[in-house]
Design an enzyme around this catalytic site. Structure first.
Site, short mmCIF file in Angstrom:
data_model
loop_
_atom_site.label_atom_id
_atom_site.label_comp_id
_atom_site.label_asym_id
_atom_site.label_seq_id
_atom_site.Cartn_x
_atom_site.Cartn_y
_atom_site.Cartn_z
N LYS A 1 0.84 -1.21 0.00
CA LYS A 1 0.00 0.00 0.00
C LYS A 1 0.87 1.26 0.00
O LYS A 1 0.67 2.16 -0.81
CB LYS A 1 -0.90 0.02 1.25
CG LYS A 1 -1.58 1.35 1.49
CD LYS A 1 -2.45 1.35 2.71
CE LYS A 1 -1.78 1.77 3.98
NZ LYS A 1 -1.49 3.20 4.12
N ASN A 2 1.84 1.28 0.90
CA ASN A 2 2.61 2.52 1.06
C ASN A 2 3.57 2.78 -0.09
O ASN A 2 4.07 3.90 -0.24
CB ASN A 2 3.38 2.50 2.39
CG ASN A 2 2.46 2.78 3.57
OD1 ASN A 2 1.27 3.03 3.38
ND2 ASN A 2 3.00 2.73 4.76
N CYS B 1 -5.36 8.51 9.43
CA CYS B 1 -5.37 7.83 10.72
C CYS B 1 -5.29 8.83 11.87
O CYS B 1 -4.58 9.84 11.78
CB CYS B 1 -4.16 6.91 10.84
SG CYS B 1 -4.42 5.31 10.12
N ARG C 1 0.44 14.94 12.96
CA ARG C 1 0.89 14.66 11.60
C ARG C 1 0.82 15.88 10.67
O ARG C 1 0.07 15.90 9.70
CB ARG C 1 0.07 13.51 11.01
CG ARG C 1 0.17 12.26 11.83
CD ARG C 1 -0.48 11.08 11.18
NE ARG C 1 0.39 10.44 10.22
CZ ARG C 1 0.07 9.32 9.58
NH1 ARG C 1 -1.09 8.77 9.78
NH2 ARG C 1 0.90 8.79 8.72
N ASP D 1 4.87 1.15 11.95
CA ASP D 1 3.69 0.44 11.42
C ASP D 1 3.61 -1.01 11.88
O ASP D 1 2.64 -1.71 11.56
CB ASP D 1 3.69 0.50 9.88
CG ASP D 1 3.25 1.86 9.37
OD1 ASP D 1 2.84 2.70 10.18
OD2 ASP D 1 3.32 2.07 8.14
N ARG E 1 -8.56 -0.19 4.84
CA ARG E 1 -7.70 0.81 4.18
C ARG E 1 -6.36 0.20 3.80
O ARG E 1 -5.71 0.68 2.87
CB ARG E 1 -7.44 2.00 5.12
CG ARG E 1 -8.62 2.90 5.32
CD ARG E 1 -8.22 4.13 6.12
NE ARG E 1 -6.94 4.63 5.65
CZ ARG E 1 -5.98 5.12 6.43
NH1 ARG E 1 -6.16 5.22 7.71
NH2 ARG E 1 -4.85 5.54 5.92
#
Ligand code: UD1
Length: 419
Positions: free
Chosen positions: A22-23, A115, A120, A304, A396
């Protein structure tokens, strides 16, 4: 809304194929804004964040289609506004800022949501882009950026921000002259983005180290590119093998990008081996033992994976100290794990975990993506029934997680929230 219902206590056995990352996929898809030719991406995971990105790209003028992990993007007339409705659901939307400024000289991007793990901010993205000639105004929840063409610059990041590095890397590819980025993120996903851009004709050196040098080119062409496998999904399944006392063989596992996680899991008593057919993981013969973990930028232990390893350490012999140094407020899984019988004490950015004999099933609430994964892992090991609520967070970032787990013996099903 849907819940996951897990009947825990069964050891998992079998093979799991790791999905595309995903990232890595998010910035790589966003980089198609830079191209003026069609491009095809493969190994793209079927995830909510990916579909949000494709919607955003469609709004920005890149026509995208998704089928079976393949994304085709056709460039057309670009638009400059990333609307709040999309950006609020996914912080990575801010990755369109650099590419839009590079192509159009103007970008209007809603301030990101995503999230709920701390403040952030995107100050490092903005101040670095300013060094390349961009100007920003914050207005009604939007970042309005403009420039008369970006130029090369020497940029030193105060912190090796992953998204900031990616935004600047993309912007620099089409800037006039040379950009040197120092103290950049060394995450494998940044290297995957660089590899894609190089395939499209960009002139980049140093990805994977802390200094990246980019010489701007006048245009980038299309190509076909396979996204790297997901090291966080892989790490989560390694823990699933250990926490259930089963044995899993991971196919397509990005073993070479996972040193910190593999070392920590081995230190905690797991037996993980690279074999000809994949990565084989199980609990070692001496059982699980407590270890200390401190999250760090790559190549350190990834934030993560913090919630997932905490679930494992709840069942290890002895104590573990888990220090979260990347994000404030990334311990929302702790109270839920405690509801399942874990012994965890929080003090600021540190969690002290004392191993317990067993966890027991309970209704729990997912609060962010990786927290959700840790609750699923705990539920797989717990005695009795666990209901994980608010699993839209999980969707997600984990492709068909419950199907993959069911195929290796888990009793897990998705039900409507009011069932
Ligand atoms: C990316 C990952 C996310 C991962 C994180 C850290 C994606 C889509 N997401 O997020 O899964 O948890 O890296 O490995 O790849 N910061 C600032 N100012 C900025 C930018 C960041 O203060 O301008 C701070 C953040 O608040 C945070 C830390 O730096 O405390 C790390 O953020 P960053 O590396 O930018 O993470 P993301 O790119 O958002």
């Amino acid at each position: 809304m849907e819940n996951l219902v897990i009947e825990g206590g069964l050891p998992l056995h079998g093979e799991i194929c790791v999905s595309g990352s995903k990232n890595a996929a998010l910035p790589i898809l966003m980089a198609s804004i830079l191209l003026n030719e069609p491009t095809t991406f493969t190994n793209v995971p079927d995830l909510r964040d990916i579909h949000t990105t494709l919607k955003l790209l469609n709004i920005l003028g890149c026509a995208c289609s998704f089928q079976d992990g393949r994304v085709d993007v056709q460039p057309a007339a670009l638009q400059s506004e990333a609307p709040y409705d999309l950006v609020k659901t996914m912080r990575a939307s801010v990755l369109c800022l650099g590419p839009l400024l590079a192509r159009l000289g103007v970008a209007r991007v809603a301030m990101p949501g995503g999230c709920a793990i701390g403040a952030r901010p995107v100050n490092l993205h903005l101040s670095a882009l300013e060094k390349m000639g961009a100007e920003f105004e914050l207005e009604e929840g939007y970042i309005n950026g403009r420039c008369k063409g970006l130029h090369g610059a020497h940029i030193q990041f105060d912190f090796p921000t992953v998204g900031g590095t990616e935004n600047l890397l993309m912007a620099a590819c089409l800037a006039e002259g040379e950009t040197i980025l120092e103290n950049v993120a060394r995450e494998p996903e940044v290297s995957d983005l660089a590899a894609f851009l190089i395939r499209c004709g960009a002139d980049i050196e140093g990805q994977g180290s802390s200094v990246i040098r980019v010489r701007g080119v006048s245009s980038l062409h299309g190509c076909e590119y396979a996204v790297m496998p997901d090291r966080i999904e892989a790490g989560t399944f390694l823990i699933a093998a250990g926490i259930t006392d089963g044995e899993l063989l991971l196919k397509n596992c990005p073993y070479n990008d996972m040193d910190a996680v593999l070392n920590k899991l081995r230190e905690a008593g797991m037996d993980i081996r690279l074999t000809d057919s994949g990565v084989l993981a199980r609990r070692g013969t001496d059982g699980l033992r407590g270890v200390d973990v401190s999250t760090r930028p790559h190549p350190g232990f990834p934030t993560d994976m913090q919630a997932q390893i905490m679930a494992l350490l709840c069942l290890a012999d002895g104590s573990s100290m888990i220090d979260e140094t990347i994000f404030e407020n990334r311990f929302m899984h702790v109270q839920e794990l405690v509801r399942m019988g874990a012994d965890i004490r929080l003090s600021g950015s540190t969690a002290m975990v004392r191993g317990v004999e067993r966890l027991t099933g309970a209704p729990v609430m997912a609060s962010d993506l990786r927290a959700s994964a840790s609750l699923v892992l705990a539920g797989l090991a717990a005695r009795g029934k666990t209901t994980v609520q608010r699993i839209y967070h999980l969707d997600r970032g984990y492709e068909h997680m419950e199907c993959k787990l069911r195929a290796v013996g888990a009793r897990i099903r998705r039900v409507p929230a009011d069932a």
